[in-house]
Scaffold this motif. Structure first.
Motif: not given
Length: 323
Positions: A123-136
């Motif tokens: 799923v595309p990760k938006p720029e507003s989310l860091s990799f650390e946040e998205a990984a949760c």
């Protein structure tokens, strides 16, 4: 490549089978893509794997980890959806596939330099989310999203009780419920965790088992045996209990069956979520500014330290490993 993996099982001492070292790079079947992992988050599922639950001896060694965010082969920042349906499954909801699996069950997991998944599982990760946040998001937060808004059918203005504030799913439930316009109650045995639940957005907090001032529209149940009867007693007539875990055990001494049928309560199971629901969750996070509660961020080389903290219950929110 670098990896954190299970080399053996031990129900009593799960960390004894943990190995941190080198593993071969994953094979890439047709229709799959390789994601270079930037961050991965820890789940109780990883401890269960090390205990030998949901995996067979012949599958070892197995790289653990379900959740990740990283960069795919085309250079896109992505979030990995870890539910992988059987190739023969043709339904729209992969969580309903009886042959489904999670990463680190049948396929190598995310605690590594690279992980391979079907192309449809990113799923595309938006720029507003860091990799650390998205990984949760792919396990705990997706589980919470499906519990509240899909299986629970919660709508703005509803009142919801979240049992056992502190873990990854329960903190996600509190934050998402508040962002979705719900009135949120939460319980915990720990005074500090009750205060942190208030800081996170709960309208009121209670000790575990404490009688609520009103009955609620829905209860989000992740604890099981220790809180089950309190959950049943906290529901209004026709209310809904959504269950996704039983960390305290499976067999309450009193199931509350009389109350369930007399008050026409609904008891619904919920497991993970679909790729489409993960995309909706990511969009919600981007639009609302809600962010995962991160207990700590560690380099993946220190994975043992994170697993020890989870085994001891000494966390509030998610533990994230970075590469």
């Amino acid at each position: 490549m670098f990896a954190v993996y299970a080399e053996s099982f031990s129900p009593e001492d799960p960390l004894s089978g943990l190995t941190i070292g080198e593993r071969p790079e994953p094979d890439v079947p047709d229709g799959w893509t390789t994601v270079t992992v930037k961050a991965a988050s820890l789940n109780h599922h990883d401890l269960w794997t090390l205990r030998g639950v949901g995996i067979k001896q012949e599958q070892l060694p197995m790289i653990i980890g379900c959740d990740a965010a990283g960069i795919d082969e085309d250079g896109h920042e992505v979030v990995v959806h870890s539910v992988i349906s059987d190739p023969s499954f043709s339904g729209a909801d992969e969580t309903m596939d009886p042959k489904r699996s999670l990463l680190s069950e049948r396929y190598q997991g995310t605690f590594a330099d690279k992980v391979t998944v079907p192309r449809k599982n990113v799923v595309p990760k938006p720029e507003s989310l860091s990799f650390e946040e998205a990984a949760c998001l792919p396990t705990a937060w997706l589980t919470a999203y499906r519990m509240l808004f899909v299986q629970g059918g919660c709508r703005p203005g509803d009142t919801v009780l979240v049992q056992g504030a502190g873990g990854g799913v329960s903190t996600a439930l509190i934050a998402l419920a508040r962002a979705g316009g719900l009135k949120v109650f939460a319980t915990s045995r720990d005074e500090t965790k009750r205060q942190r639940a208030l800081d996170l957005g709960a309208h009121a907090v209670f000790e575990t088992g404490e009688r609520l001032p009103v009955t609620v529209d829905a209860v989000m149940e992740t604890v099981g045996q220790a809180t089950w009867l309190h959950s049943i007693r906290s529901l209004r007539v026709g209310g809904t209990l959504v269950t996704t875990g039983a960390t305290s055990g499976n067999m309450p001494p009193d199931m509350g069956l009389t109350r369930i049928f007399f008050l026409q309560l609904r008891v619904i199971g919920s497991t993970m979520g679909t790729r489409g629901e993960l995309a909706s969750l990511v969009t919600m996070m981007d639009a609302t500014g809600v962010r995962p509660v991160i207990d700590r961020v560690l380099p993946m080389e220190d994975a043992r330290q994170g697993l020890e903290a989870m085994a001891q219950g000494d966390i509030f929110g998610k533990i994230v490993f970075t590469r």
